[in-house]
Design an enzyme around this catalytic site. Structure first.
Site: not given
Ligand SMILES: Nc1nc2c(c(=O)[nH]1)N[C@H]1C(S)=C(S)[C@@H](COP(=O)(O)OP(=O)(O)OC[C@H]3O[C@@H](n4cnc5c(=O)[nH]c(N)nc54)[C@H](O)[C@@H]3O)O[C@H]1N2
Ligand SMILES: Nc1nc2c(c(=O)[nH]1)N[C@H]1C(S)=C(S)[C@@H](COP(=O)(O)OP(=O)(O)OC[C@H]3O[C@@H](n4cnc5c(=O)[nH]c(N)nc54)[C@H](O)[C@@H]3O)O[C@H]1N2
Ligand SMILES: [Mo]
Length: 786
Positions: A119, A121
């Site tokens: 899993y 991005w």
């Molecule tokens: N505590 C907490 N944890 C969270 C979340 C949260 O809200 N709170 N959010 C979660 C969510 S919504 C998500 S989507 C995940 C995101 O988690 P990930 O999608 O796993 O995070 P990335 O840092 O985007 O990891 C992408 C990796 O792919 C590598 N990469 C990029 N391009 C390439 C390529 O072309 N080839 C190869 N081989 N590697 C490549 C990058 O160097 C990087 O290490 O995190 C989750 N974790």
């Molecule tokens: N710059 C940047 N943008 C991103 C990403 C990133 O890594 N960097 N990751 C992307 C990815 S993979 C995803 S899945 C999306 C995730 O998108 P979201 O899930 O919407 O992202 P978060 O930043 O975790 O949460 C948005 C806001 O929700 C609020 N929140 C948290 N818990 C609660 C709650 O219980 N109640 C209420 N009312 N609010 C709450 C927090 O204050 C937080 O700032 O973001 C994407 N956008």
């Molecule tokens: Mo995500």
């Protein structure tokens, strides 16, 4: 490949950029001219490309290499993954080694013992998309155990089909922003519409739309309310902030429903015609079963939102065209089904679902492009072949699976068993970023016999691998980029030469496929040029305005193509067709209607997800027993200054840090009570782990909440502890690794309690961006399991 044009373009998840070239060298990026609100996440990316953290050569964990060179197979304990030096070796030996591991595990335990969920991005291009590459490769050699769902909205993904029949309003089918801006009088955003998040969208972005959409709604006179623990989640100055305790929105939503019921503001005709189970839900809200009416006073005690505010908000919702939007974050928490289901129930009571700009929808600013009125298109994708292994795990249950093979668990009405995973292949994701309770993950991660990783950086994932294969970055290869949520299709041109010996994932998998006798299946005889042409040609054929699209060489030279936006007359609201004719357009629920009570879910008998939306106090949150020792609610939201863990070693990310560490924001009252001042180093801790960070005082944070964004590369002090101190500020050493519920088993990172104290000791330097130690010859293995 045809030659690179003089003004190349590069696609990233945060936007399209024009490369500025000087004498064939890239010197900078300019934003794409059609983008009204370009992201600054591109800053520093060129300099970061050959940073010390770059993986330059194939490398193998020292004791693993020693064991394999000595002919020993199976698990190699040594010092343990993540704690050992590496040996750099040549590509041929590395590929032979990786192919031998794959072959041995496959032949001994079957393809199901290979975990290829992988899993993450990856990068934006469609062909070099690492996820697609690794899946296609593993399918070519017979298949792999996959993962279902994603970390973003796993819980909603498996709840919504029970409620509205499919994932409409989550994945697609959203009421467009235009319709909301034109028709809604009141927009309530649970979790806000944080512009920091709308910087990104998987696959890339031609136009960032959220800022202008919210501004347009405001210009048209809509009242916009951000319900969030953080003021910064509002999109702009004139968005009202309604502060709330995290994890308690369900109580607020139920109380809004209670007011509608008590004051006879419910649209009964809508409930009768379009929903089922409304009587059960209404009884629950009134307290028929549990003796607790879900009144505003009841909700005030849970949420801190004043009862009078709740009453006024409920009346306001009923008095105008109102739209309820919920960020994805709310379902990444204990019992994350409940705020989503409750929102749908509230919208049903209001009766505006399917009317222009009314009803509900999810994730409007979670990424850019949700609610973008774009024509549905099947963009170019690399075909992944067929997976002959049927088994899977819910994506966030990886540590459980590794720790407990064969153990049963519940999932969406099924009782399933965790597979026996012997080999992990990861490319394009970072579980040591994305997973919860990293100390537990590291323990689980010691179990498999082999871990193979393609990566560009010596990040925590690469450090926890046995075999590390250096991958090129998006700047180093040619690709085609496109996103389902946007209107563009664009070349992404190679603007830099690969660093060190890095190879494209395609080249790596081609070489492995060759060694495993699957070269023809994997490559179909094509090189990168051949694949890009094929993807383009297939896309041209199936696109309505195919005639307008240039052939490949012209596309390559001329750059991004923007498809026309959907005309206003072609735009529809979520569930409008169902509303227009509920018999002809039955929902795919058992009743064909919106289910405010689901017999199916009720029959599963899960105490953590009953048959109707309900308030279930979170396992970790205010009022839970743990709060006595760890009183602060930790939010780990998405970082403003990077995408997840990507380019944490680069320019923009560094700007968001203080003293080289992540900033934890908290209210002055909480800081003062602990003798913490702005800029002080602090230690965050609970029973799962501890990390350092720097305190940032912020009156836009609800008291009792601490906010530490995700993405700082985990940097454990290796002192032999199984809960080592993280020097850098990674919240996932603190978060809990427990499924949201037995129904959906999603990640529940946002339900997390911690304590914070000032850290007065000498600050240990951050080592996360240094490469690991390299040794010349592997020491003999200390302990080799048979
Ligand atoms: N505590 C907490 N944890 C969270 C979340 C949260 O809200 N709170 N959010 C979660 C969510 S919504 C998500 S989507 C995940 C995101 O988690 P990930 O999608 O796993 O995070 P990335 O840092 O985007 O990891 C992408 C990796 O792919 C590598 N990469 C990029 N391009 C390439 C390529 O072309 N080839 C190869 N081989 N590697 C490549 C990058 O160097 C990087 O290490 O995190 C989750 N974790
Ligand atoms: N710059 C940047 N943008 C991103 C990403 C990133 O890594 N960097 N990751 C992307 C990815 S993979 C995803 S899945 C999306 C995730 O998108 P979201 O899930 O919407 O992202 P978060 O930043 O975790 O949460 C948005 C806001 O929700 C609020 N929140 C948290 N818990 C609660 C709650 O219980 N109640 C209420 N009312 N609010 C709450 C927090 O204050 C937080 O700032 O973001 C994407 N956008
Ligand atoms: Mo995500």
């Amino acid at each position: 490949m045809p030659p690179r044009p003089p003004h190349p373009i590069v696609a990233t998840h945060w936007g399209l950029y024009r490369a500025r070239m000087a004498e064939d060298q890239i010197v900078g990026f300019d934003p794409f001219e059609a983008d009204p609100d370009p992201s600054r996440l591109i800053e520093g990316v060129i300099a970061a490309n050959d940073a010390p953290a770059r993986i330059r050569r194939p490398a193998v964990r020292a004791s693993f290499l020693a064991a394999r060179r000595a002919g020993r197979t199976g698990r190699v304990e040594g010092e343990g993954r993540g704690r050992e030096p590496f040996v750099e070796i040549g590509w041929d030996e590395a590929l032979d080694l990786a192919a031998a591991e794959l072959a041995r595990v496959r032949d001994t335990h079957g393809n199901g013992a290979i975990f290829g969920g992988s899993y993450g991005w990856s990068s934006a291009g469609r062909f070099h998309h690492a996820q697609s590459q690794v899946h296609r490769f593993l399918n070519a050699i017979g298949g792999y155990t996959r993962s279902v769902q994603n970390y973003s909205f796993a819980t909603a993904d498996y709840l919504l089909p029970h409620v509205i029949g499919d994932r409409s309003g989550l994945i697609d089918g959203h009421t467009p922003w235009d319709r909301i801006a034109d028709h809604a009088g009141l927009i309530v955003m649970f979790g806000g519409a944080p512009l920091k998040n709308a910087q990104v969208s998987s696959g890339g972005i031609a136009r960032h739309i959220v800022g202008e959409a919210v501004a347009r709604a405001r210009e048209n006179g809509a009242r916009v309310i951000c319900v969030s623990p953080l003021r910064a989640d509002g999109a702009g100055e004139d968005v009202e902030w309604l502060p709330i305790r995290p994890g308690t929105d369900t109580a607020l939503i139920l109380a809004l429903a209670e007011v509608l019921i008590a004051e006879d503001l419910v649209d009964r005709a809508f409930l009768e015609r379009f929903t089922t189970g409304h009587a059960v839900f209404v009884d629950y809200v009134r307290g028929a079963g549990d003796g607790t009416p879900k009144t505003p006073e009841w909700a005030e005690a849970i949420t801190t939102v004043p009862a009078a505010t709740i009453r006024a908000l409920a009346r306001g919702l009923a008095a105008t065209r109102s739209f309820l939007m919920v960020a994805w974050s709310l379902q990444r928490a204990d019992f994350g089904e409940q705020p989503y289901w409750a929102t749908i129930a509230l919208a049903a009571l209001l009766g505006q679902i399917g009317l222009p700009g009314g009803g509900f929808g999810f994730g409007y600013a979670s990424v850019n492009g949700v609610g973008n009125a774009v024509p549905a298109t099947r963009w170019p994708v690399l075909p992944q072949g067929t997976n002959r292994v049927a088994d899977f795990i819910p994506v966030a249950r990886i540590a459980d699976a590794l720790l407990s093979p064969g153990e049963t668990y519940d999932f969406d009405g099924e009782s399933r068993r965790y597979p026996d995973l012997r080999l992990i292949y990861w490319a394009g994701g970072n579980p040591f970023h994305h997973h919860q309770d990293l100390n537990r993950l590291r323990r689980a991660w010691q179990r498999p016999e082999a871990v193979i990783v393609n990566e560009s950086w010596w990040n925590p994932l690469a450090r926890h691998a046995d075999i590390v294969l250096p991958a090129t970055t998006a700047l180093e290869r040619d690709d085609i980029a496109a996103s389902v949520r946007d209107r563009f299709v664009s070349p992404s041109h190679r603007v830099l030469a690969p660093v060190g010996e890095a190879r494209d994932d395609y080249a790596i998998f081609s070489a492995l496929a060759e060694r495993l006798g699957a070269a023809e299946i994997f490559t179909e005889g094509l090189d990168t040029d051949g694949w890009l042409r094929r993807l383009w040609d297939e896309f041209r054929v199936r696109t309505p305005e195919a005639g307008d699209l240039p052939e490949f060489d012209r596309f390559w030279a001329e750059g991004p193509v923007l498809r026309p936006a959907l005309a206003p007359a072609e735009q529809t609201d979520l569930l409008a067709e169902f509303r227009a004719d509920p018999e002809a357009n039955r929902l795919r629920t058992p009743s064909g209607r919106i289910e405010l009570y689901s017999e199916t879910v009720a029959r599963f008998g899960y105490a953590d997800c009953p048959g109707h939306p309900a308030w279930i106090p979170p396992r970790e949150g205010w009022g839970s027993p743990l709060a006595a020792r760890h009183p602060l609610h930790l939010l780990s939201n998405q970082p403003e200054h990077r995408l997840h863990s990507q380019y944490d070693h680069g320019g923009r990310s560094a700007e968001g840090k203080r003293r080289g560490r992540e900033v934890v924001r908290l209210h002055a009252a909480d800081a003062g009570a602990r003798g913490i001042g702005d800029g002080d180093a602090v230690r965050l801790f609970n029973d799962r782990g501890a990390c350092l960070a720097v305190a940032g005082l912020d009156d836009g944070v609800v008291p009792g909440v601490a906010c530490l964004p995700t993405g700082a590369w985990w940097d454990p002090v290796e002192d032999g502890s199984d809960r080592p101190l993280d020097r850098h500020g990674n919240p996932n050493v603190l978060t809990a690794d427990i499924g949201t519920s037995r129904l959906t088993q999603g990640p529940s990172a946002q339900s997390c309690l911690v304590e914070i104290e000032r850290f007065d000791g000498p600050l240990p330097p951050v080592r996360a961006f240094d490469p690991p130690d390299f040794v010349e010859l592997a020491p003999p293995p200390r302990d080799v399991a048979p």
